[in-house]
Design a protein around this motif. Structure first.
Motif, PDB file in Angstrom:
ATOM      1  N   ALA A  45      45.394  11.534  18.652  1.00  0.00           N
ATOM      2  CA  ALA A  45      46.582  11.599  19.494  1.00  0.00           C
ATOM      3  C   ALA A  45      46.572  10.399  20.418  1.00  0.00           C
ATOM      4  O   ALA A  45      45.520  10.022  20.955  1.00  0.00           O
ATOM      5  CB  ALA A  45      46.612  12.889  20.302  1.00  0.00           C
ATOM      6  N   ARG A  47      49.164   8.255  23.487  1.00  0.00           N
ATOM      7  CA  ARG A  47      50.355   8.322  24.329  1.00  0.00           C
ATOM      8  C   ARG A  47      51.441   7.396  23.796  1.00  0.00           C
ATOM      9  O   ARG A  47      51.189   6.275  23.401  1.00  0.00           O
ATOM     10  CB  ARG A  47      49.999   7.926  25.758  1.00  0.00           C
ATOM     11  CG  ARG A  47      51.130   8.049  26.757  1.00  0.00           C
ATOM     12  CD  ARG A  47      51.507   9.500  27.014  1.00  0.00           C
ATOM     13  NE  ARG A  47      50.479  10.205  27.757  1.00  0.00           N
ATOM     14  CZ  ARG A  47      50.545  11.502  28.062  1.00  0.00           C
ATOM     15  NH1 ARG A  47      51.588  12.215  27.671  1.00  0.00           N
ATOM     16  NH2 ARG A  47      49.576  12.075  28.733  1.00  0.00           N
ATOM     17  N   HIS A  48      52.686   7.910  23.759  1.00  0.00           N
ATOM     18  CA  HIS A  48      53.824   7.142  23.250  1.00  0.00           C
ATOM     19  C   HIS A  48      54.906   7.063  24.320  1.00  0.00           C
ATOM     20  O   HIS A  48      55.309   8.084  24.888  1.00  0.00           O
ATOM     21  CB  HIS A  48      54.387   7.797  21.986  1.00  0.00           C
ATOM     22  CG  HIS A  48      55.590   7.108  21.434  1.00  0.00           C
ATOM     23  ND1 HIS A  48      56.870   7.553  21.683  1.00  0.00           N
ATOM     24  CD2 HIS A  48      55.707   5.999  20.672  1.00  0.00           C
ATOM     25  CE1 HIS A  48      57.728   6.756  21.078  1.00  0.00           C
ATOM     26  NE2 HIS A  48      57.051   5.801  20.463  1.00  0.00           N
ATOM     27  N   VAL A  51      55.320   8.986  27.950  1.00  0.00           N
ATOM     28  CA  VAL A  51      55.755  10.341  28.310  1.00  0.00           C
ATOM     29  C   VAL A  51      55.241  11.436  27.380  1.00  0.00           C
ATOM     30  O   VAL A  51      55.246  12.606  27.753  1.00  0.00           O
ATOM     31  CB  VAL A  51      57.296  10.434  28.368  1.00  0.00           C
ATOM     32  CG1 VAL A  51      57.833   9.532  29.463  1.00  0.00           C
ATOM     33  CG2 VAL A  51      57.923  10.084  27.030  1.00  0.00           C
ATOM     34  N   THR A  52      54.819  11.097  26.174  1.00  0.00           N
ATOM     35  CA  THR A  52      54.414  12.134  25.238  1.00  0.00           C
ATOM     36  C   THR A  52      53.310  11.599  24.348  1.00  0.00           C
ATOM     37  O   THR A  52      52.855  10.460  24.503  1.00  0.00           O
ATOM     38  CB  THR A  52      55.611  12.605  24.386  1.00  0.00           C
ATOM     39  OG1 THR A  52      55.219  13.754  23.627  1.00  0.00           O
ATOM     40  CG2 THR A  52      56.073  11.506  23.434  1.00  0.00           C
ATOM     41  N   ASN A  53      52.840  12.409  23.414  1.00  0.00           N
ATOM     42  CA  ASN A  53      51.792  11.990  22.493  1.00  0.00           C
ATOM     43  C   ASN A  53      52.310  11.965  21.059  1.00  0.00           C
ATOM     44  O   ASN A  53      53.056  12.858  20.649  1.00  0.00           O
ATOM     45  CB  ASN A  53      50.593  12.940  22.555  1.00  0.00           C
ATOM     46  CG  ASN A  53      49.794  12.770  23.819  1.00  0.00           C
ATOM     47  OD1 ASN A  53      49.449  11.648  24.191  1.00  0.00           O
ATOM     48  ND2 ASN A  53      49.485  13.873  24.485  1.00  0.00           N
ATOM     49  N   VAL A  54      51.906  10.943  20.329  1.00  0.00           N
ATOM     50  CA  VAL A  54      52.065  10.955  18.878  1.00  0.00           C
ATOM     51  C   VAL A  54      50.747  11.463  18.293  1.00  0.00           C
ATOM     52  O   VAL A  54      49.672  10.984  18.651  1.00  0.00           O
ATOM     53  CB  VAL A  54      52.383   9.557  18.326  1.00  0.00           C
ATOM     54  CG1 VAL A  54      52.206   9.519  16.807  1.00  0.00           C
ATOM     55  CG2 VAL A  54      53.813   9.165  18.682  1.00  0.00           C
ATOM     56  N   ARG A  55      50.850  12.432  17.396  1.00  0.00           N
ATOM     57  CA  ARG A  55      49.659  13.001  16.767  1.00  0.00           C
ATOM     58  C   ARG A  55      49.673  12.701  15.278  1.00  0.00           C
ATOM     59  O   ARG A  55      50.729  12.611  14.655  1.00  0.00           O
ATOM     60  CB  ARG A  55      49.602  14.513  17.001  1.00  0.00           C
ATOM     61  CG  ARG A  55      49.602  14.879  18.476  1.00  0.00           C
ATOM     62  CD  ARG A  55      49.510  16.377  18.708  1.00  0.00           C
ATOM     63  NE  ARG A  55      49.660  16.696  20.120  1.00  0.00           N
ATOM     64  CZ  ARG A  55      48.666  16.647  21.007  1.00  0.00           C
ATOM     65  NH1 ARG A  55      47.447  16.323  20.596  1.00  0.00           N
ATOM     66  NH2 ARG A  55      48.884  16.935  22.266  1.00  0.00           N
ATOM     67  N   THR A  88      51.342  10.415  10.262  1.00  0.00           N
ATOM     68  CA  THR A  88      51.870  10.846  11.564  1.00  0.00           C
ATOM     69  C   THR A  88      53.191  11.585  11.406  1.00  0.00           C
ATOM     70  O   THR A  88      53.939  11.738  12.368  1.00  0.00           O
ATOM     71  CB  THR A  88      52.064   9.644  12.505  1.00  0.00           C
ATOM     72  OG1 THR A  88      53.068   8.781  11.958  1.00  0.00           O
ATOM     73  CG2 THR A  88      50.764   8.883  12.706  1.00  0.00           C
TER      74      THR A  88
END
Length: 204
Positions: A45, A47-48, A51-55, A88
């Protein structure tokens, strides 16, 4: 993850009383194991856009473990991950990750981990130190892992389970691509959380 618990008994002295936690007997897990790809997951994971996470995860890999339940320091692990199997859940992003901006999968098709030492931290918690190689660069990492148990499956195979992970800085392995955001900050975080959910089968 310390080796001691504090007592709350009313008759305890004012100073903290340290009591060593019993260590579970894991001698029965000793042996050689192969990671079962169908029942394991190697994920990450990052941070993208601040503000959020790419997993994501890697779908193809091979790994082997030598476990010594009586002497965990003698345990070893090796893992080979196929870079091209990165997933992803967004095809265009996955293709970009395979390019020279990131993993350069054509020139460096594998990510490898080879342990250098192991230690029991507390109870069922262990730490595996090793060398992680990505894109031709090798650096040391430490994986914190929890032993989740053993079982004999429906086919008579003995299994062990571990889960845990670590956090790395992707730029340490030359994964430096980024883009500035109009609102400030960058598109992609440098810290990457690696996660492992492992089921391994004991060699017959």
């Amino acid at each position: 993850m310390g080796f001691f618990n504090r007592t709350n008994k009313s008759d305890a002295p004012a100073a903290a009383v340290a009591v060593a936690e019993p260590k579970a007997d894991l001698a029965h897990v000793t042996g050689d194991y192969a990671i079962d790809q169908a029942h394991s997951k190697i994920g990450f994971a990052v941070r993208h856009a601040m503000v959020t996470n790419v997993r994501g995860e890697f779908a193809e890999y091979e790994g082997k473990l030598h476990l010594d339940g009586a002497n965990p320091a003698a345990s070893t692990a090796e893992l080979v991950i196929k870079v091209a199997s990165i997933d992803t859940n967004q095809a265009q992003r996955d293709e970009h990750l395979r390019t020279s901006d990131f993993f350069e999968a054509d020139a460096h098709p594998e990510i490898t981990f080879k342990s250098t030492s192991a230690e029991r931290i507390n109870g069922d918690t262990f730490r595996m130190h090793g060398d992680l190689t990505i894109k031709g660069t090798t650096r040391p990492v430490a994986l914190d892992l929890e032993f989740t148990g053993t079982a004999t499956d429906l086919y008579g195979a003995d299994r062990v389970g571990f889960e845990g992970g670590t956090t790395v800085d992707r730029t340490d392995w030359g994964l430096t691509y980024n883009a500035a955001l109009e609102t400030g900050g960058v598109l992609i975080g440098e810290k990457v959380k690696l996660s492992f959910d492992i089921s391994a089968v004991k060699a017959a």
